[in-house]
Design an enzyme around this catalytic site. Structure first.
Site, PDB file in Angstrom:
ATOM      1  N   GLU A 108       8.235  -7.833  -0.841  1.00 42.74           N
ATOM      2  CA  GLU A 108       7.351  -8.834  -1.457  1.00 42.74           C
ATOM      3  C   GLU A 108       8.048  -9.608  -2.577  1.00 42.74           C
ATOM      4  O   GLU A 108       7.420  -9.900  -3.597  1.00 42.74           O
ATOM      5  CB  GLU A 108       6.086  -8.162  -2.007  1.00 42.74           C
ATOM      6  CG  GLU A 108       5.189  -7.577  -0.949  1.00 42.74           C
ATOM      7  CD  GLU A 108       3.809  -7.224  -1.484  1.00 42.74           C
ATOM      8  OE1 GLU A 108       3.686  -7.001  -2.694  1.00 42.74           O
ATOM      9  OE2 GLU A 108       2.869  -7.175  -0.684  1.00 42.74           O
ATOM     10  N   GLU A 128       1.883  -4.643   6.092  1.00 41.66           N
ATOM     11  CA  GLU A 128       0.967  -3.808   5.303  1.00 41.66           C
ATOM     12  C   GLU A 128      -0.460  -4.281   5.501  1.00 41.66           C
ATOM     13  O   GLU A 128      -0.860  -5.307   4.961  1.00 41.66           O
ATOM     14  CB  GLU A 128       1.294  -3.895   3.799  1.00 41.66           C
ATOM     15  CG  GLU A 128       2.564  -3.207   3.411  1.00 41.66           C
ATOM     16  CD  GLU A 128       2.844  -3.309   1.910  1.00 41.66           C
ATOM     17  OE1 GLU A 128       1.896  -3.446   1.114  1.00 41.66           O
ATOM     18  OE2 GLU A 128       4.034  -3.273   1.551  1.00 41.66           O
TER      19      GLU A 128
HETATM   20  C1  GAL Z   1       1.960  -4.161  -1.875  1.00 42.19           C
HETATM   21  C2  GAL Z   1       3.290  -3.439  -1.976  1.00 42.19           C
HETATM   22  C3  GAL Z   1       3.124  -1.960  -1.629  1.00 42.19           C
HETATM   23  C4  GAL Z   1       1.966  -1.375  -2.378  1.00 42.19           C
HETATM   24  C5  GAL Z   1       0.723  -2.197  -2.103  1.00 42.19           C
HETATM   25  C6  GAL Z   1      -0.510  -1.721  -2.820  1.00 42.19           C
HETATM   26  O1  GAL Z   1       1.983  -5.381  -2.509  1.00 42.19           O
HETATM   27  O2  GAL Z   1       4.219  -4.026  -1.117  1.00 42.19           O
HETATM   28  O3  GAL Z   1       4.312  -1.287  -1.921  1.00 42.19           O
HETATM   29  O4  GAL Z   1       2.269  -1.377  -3.727  1.00 42.19           O
HETATM   30  O5  GAL Z   1       0.918  -3.492  -2.518  1.00 42.19           O
HETATM   31  O6  GAL Z   1      -0.833  -0.461  -2.445  1.00 42.19           O
END
Ligand code: GAL
Length: 890
Positions: free
Chosen positions: A189, A258
């Site tokens: 990110e 994600e």
């Molecule tokens: C995303 C990040 C993850 C985790 C998630 C929140 O932005 O890439 O590593 O932190 O947020 O759980």
């Protein structure tokens, strides 16, 4: 359980898992991984991939096989994990790949289940992990600036990324070597931060991409949330919804690295829950609109053991409301509903991969269809797979948040519930709708103290009671000195930056100085009604102020201003400031500069002669606790402390160590420590650091009833208002022995150790509620059932399925009604319509079994109990350990 590969693995266990896994040199025939605009291409075939996020150090290696098996059974093709640099290189140049950091073993295990792996090396990972996964020594490299065009940083990053890629290659873990790794990730990110770093940020992105590609790993690389990801690196989406995401080139597929299926929590926060219906909606919309790879972040969240929580203030549990809970148990109905969803998507896979893009059909103002169709003859495809004519799959969506819609699609009408997607593998029959949950609900308990079943005999009940483990009634204690406790202290003038001193080897940094209060000061305070105060411009995470050994005040927050009133006695006063961290920052730019402790002006106000600038004074520093230094939580070393018996009438007390011994509860159920009677501190079992604990209470307000409809955000559907955020702490079975387990607690603010108990967590009740009009049992269907309109009415008849966790059986059916039952799990009641034999039919099918299924039809329940009315079957079953009662003979 019926995992075929799991059976193979069980055979492995009987030999030795380690020999078995390491002797298997390859897990697959070597295959290539490429991609085109539609999908990841595995061994020449486009694939629709479901991925399950599991972070290996958030569980123990003993838990990994079950977690991977449950992911596979839930429909995952891929396991995704970050690589945690801070764990692998705790000291620069000294590597650790042991125990729960045994990455190679984890990857091999994934391969042994026939699953693929997406390895997100980072090495910045965020992940609510301490310092975002960076080792804290990284900030001490001269001239370093993280995550930008900075030579020292790039050198360290390259060294670690290369180390991991080389290790995976040596162990033959890439797909082209017959291993499970199909994809990698560099950075994480960075797109969120890039503009903060200006031109140097842009250069860094290009460098990171080039560096990764030059490692020649032979599988595609991803950069998530990176719209300028250089070719051929694929930019991927992260978020609650990613339908409609378009990568930065037509040649790249749409990946969702994600899918946040829940959220993390802070001490004193509410518990987030993402409804299964909305999660399934988001996934179905993604595949509907052209997506081809989706990963659940997290499929299993697990535990932030030790001091691995990021923050500040992230709790020890990383449950995340994931489909597999922190303890490794299925979180229902989420797990089961997603399993059905995955099966439905897989029924569409041949059409989804064959069509280059979907046909869009507007069905209404907020309703739309996407049709994936391929003409088998003209495309020259294999007719045994696709049928003789054509293959067609469709997704029908109703994005209206409030109302159901009736739509017409290819001459048939369909009712679409609000905020839902229906999946039609043959463009005719609905096999799944995201808003209709057919999966069972499971009610978990963390205590076996409740009577298990009214039907148990006294002897059976006492057998169970004997398995309830409570902590021994004898505790020992030793006080932690306030302030300076050892010779390894040092004195300097001024206030030092916290992390520069502790190197994050501990949460605690003691600062001590002496303040002289003259008679003049004292009378000035009395006459003018003034109270002196400590003022600090900015502080994180926790400050405790002690005057002459007494705790005078505590402040917590992230870079908050401190105004702490203090009272001095005439003459010399010992002023001790204890600065504490509660998880280092894991998100944001310039992490290397963030640090901890105190910033800006630090002074004593209210003195007769004006403010005292504390930064000009001489301070004695002591890093950590004496108990930590002596390792008194350790099995061997704990005798070093002068433990004395704890008397129940002298508690609670601050800054105190406690220890006791306890027996492990029988069986294999996950174990939890109930620390609800304590304040704040840390806990160790047999020398293993369970984590920080803090009985901080969530706000009373803000937990509304949950409506799955409409866009999810982390404040929606929260629970636990007015209660401590976390009171149960996972103690992995692998860290326990049968008896005499050493439990050591360090308590800061005061609590009652006599009320600490050991609990086992298990699924006690399971419930299902399925109507005649529900979708069919997806686990029975295959794509060929739909080819050329072959699917029959019988194939589409719904079924109810129930299952207890492994090692459990259904001991009784507490409720069953086929008709118009009312209420919900644990509060079902009969409606006007009820088939009298409901209970006996379901009991006969289910009691004594680990899982069972029953058809939802009049025939099964001895005829139609009420004509012209849609019937529902509601069942509540009780699960008990199969070993306990001898029910297996039933
Ligand atoms: C995303 C990040 C993850 C985790 C998630 C929140 O932005 O890439 O590593 O932190 O947020 O759980």
């Amino acid at each position: 359980m019926m995992f075929s590969s799991r059976r193979a693995l069980l055979q492995c266990f009987t030999v030795s898992l380690i020999t078995c896994i390491s002797s298997a040199s390859t897990f697959f025939n070597p295959f290539n991984v490429t991609y085109d605009h539609r999908a990841i291409i595995i061994d020449g075939n486009r694939r629709m991939l479901i991925s399950a996020g599991i972070h290996y150090p958030r569980a123990t290696p003993q838990m990994w096989p079950d977690l991977i098996a449950k992911s596979k059974e839930g429909g995952a093709d891929v396991i995704q994990t970050y690589v945690f640099w801070s764990e692998h290189e705790p000291v620069r140049g000294q590597y650790n790949f042991e125990g729960k950091n045994d990455l190679v073993k984890f990857v091999k295990l994934v391969g042994s289940y026939g699953l693929y792996l997406h390895l997100r090396i980072g090495p910045y990972v965020c992940a609510e992990w301490n310092f975002g996964g960076f080792p804290v020594w990284l900030r001490d490299i001269p001239g370093i600036e993280f995550r930008t065009d900075n030579a020292p940083f790039k050198e360290e990053m390259q060294r670690f990324v290369k180390k991991i890629v080389d290790l995976m290659r040596e162990e033959m873990l890439f797909s082209w070597q017959g291993g499970p790794i199909i994809m990698l990730q560099i950075e994480n990110e960075y797109g969120n931060m890039e503009s903060t770093y200006g031109q140097r940020g842009k250069e860094y992105v290009k460098w990171a991409a080039r560096m990764a590609l030059e490692l020649d790993a032979g599988v595609p690389w991803v950069m998530c949330k990176q719209t300028d990801a250089p070719d051929p690196i694929i930019d991927a989406c992260n978020g609650y919804y990613c339908d409609g995401y378009k990568p930065n080139s037509y040649n790249k597929p749409t990946l969702w690295t994600e899918n946040w299926d829940g959220w993390y929590t802070t001490w004193g926060g509410r518990l987030p829950h993402r409804p299964a219906e909305d999660l399934a909606f988001a996934v179905a919309r993604f595949f509907q609109r052209g997506g081809s790879f989706m990963n659940y972040y997290m499929y299993f969240g697990g535990t932030n053991f030790g001091r691995t929580s990021g923050g500040p203030f992230y709790i020890t549990s990383y449950d995340y409301d994931a489909p597999i809970d922190e303890y490794g148990l299925l979180s229902e109905p989420k797990w089961g509903h997603l399993k059905d969803l995955h099966a439905a998507i897989k029924l569409c896979e041949p059409a989804l991969v064959a069509a280059d893009s979907p046909q869009y059909i507007r069905l209404g103002p907020k309703q739309e269809a996407h049709v994936y169709r391929v003409n088998v003859l003209s495309e020259g495809l294999n007719s045994s797979q696709y049928g003789s004519q054509s293959s067609c799959s469709a997704f029908l969506a109703n994005i209206d948040e409030h109302r159901a819609a009736s739509v017409s699609f290819f001459g048939q009408s369909y009712i679409l519930p609000p905020w839902s997607v229906s999946i039609l593998p043959d463009c005719r029959n609905t096999v799944f709708n995201t808003a209709k949950v057919g999966a069972q609900i499971s009610i978990k308990t963390v205590d076996f103290a409740l009577p298990l079943s009214p039907k148990l005999s006294v002897a059976q009940q006492s057998m169970i009671d004997s398995k309830i483990s409570s902590i021994s009634k004898s505790w020992m204690t030793v006080k932690e000195p306030i302030g300076i406790w050892g010779e390894n202290n040092f004195t300097v003038q001024g206030i030092l930056e916290h992390l520069n001193v502790t190197k994050d080897h501990t949460d605690y940094l003691w600062h001590m100085t002496r303040i002289y209060a003259s008679e003049n000061d004292i009378s000035f305070w009395e006459e003018n009604n003034v109270t002196p105060a400590i003022m600090i411009d900015s502080m994180r995470d926790v400050l405790r102020v002690f005057i002459n050994g007494q705790l005078t005040g505590s402040v917590s927050g992230r870079w908050v201003k401190v105004v702490q009133p203090v009272k001095f006695v005439p003459g010399d006063n010992d002023l001790v400031l204890l600065s504490q961290t509660v998880g280092l920052q894991n998100y944001g730019a310039f992490l290397e500069k963030d640090g901890a402790g105190f910033r800006g002006q630090i002074k004593l106000t209210g003195f007769k002669n004006g403010d005292v600038d504390l930064s000009k004074l001489s301070w004695t520093y002591q890093v950590g606790l004496k108990g930590e230094f002596q390792k008194i939580y350790d099995i061997k070393e704990n005798i070093k402390a002068e433990w004395t018996d704890l008397m129940p009438d002298v508690i609670p007390s601050t800054f105190t160590w406690y220890k006791t011994y306890f027996d492990a509860p029988d069986g294999l159920d996950p174990v939890a420590l109930d620390l609800g009677s304590m304040g704040k501190g840390q806990a160790w079992v047999n020398g293993h650091h369970i984590g920080r604990y803090w009985t901080k209470v969530a706000p009373k307000e803000g937990c509304q009833t949950c409506d799955y409809r409409g866009a999810y955000h982390s404040d929606k559907c929260t629970t636990n208002c007015g209660k401590p955020t976390q009171i149960w702490y996972h103690v992995p079975r692998a860290w326990l022995q049968a008896s005499n387990n050493l439990l050591v607690i360090f308590e800061e603010t005061g609590g009652n150790p006599f009320e600490i108990s050991v609990k086992i967590r298990s699924t006690q009740s399971v419930c299902a509620q399925i109507s005649e009009s529900h979708y069919p049992p997806l686990w029975k269907l295959s794509h060929s059932d739909f080819v050329d309109g072959k699917i029959s009415v019988d194939d589409m008849a719904p079924e109810m399925q129930l299952r207890c966790e492994d090692g459990y059986i259904i001991s009784s059916i507490e409720f069953a009604s086929y008709g118009t039952p009312q209420g919900s799990c644990q509060a079902f009641s009969r409606g006007n319509c009820h088939a009298p034999n409901s209970l006996s039919v379901v009991s006969k099918t289910c009691v004594g079994r680990n899982s069972c299924s029953a058809g939802i039809s009049n025939a099964i329940f001895g005829g139609d109990p009420c004509r012209g009315i849609v019937k529902t079957l509601a069942v509540e079953a009780r699960c008990i350990p199969s070993s306990n009662i001898g029910f297996s003979q039933l």
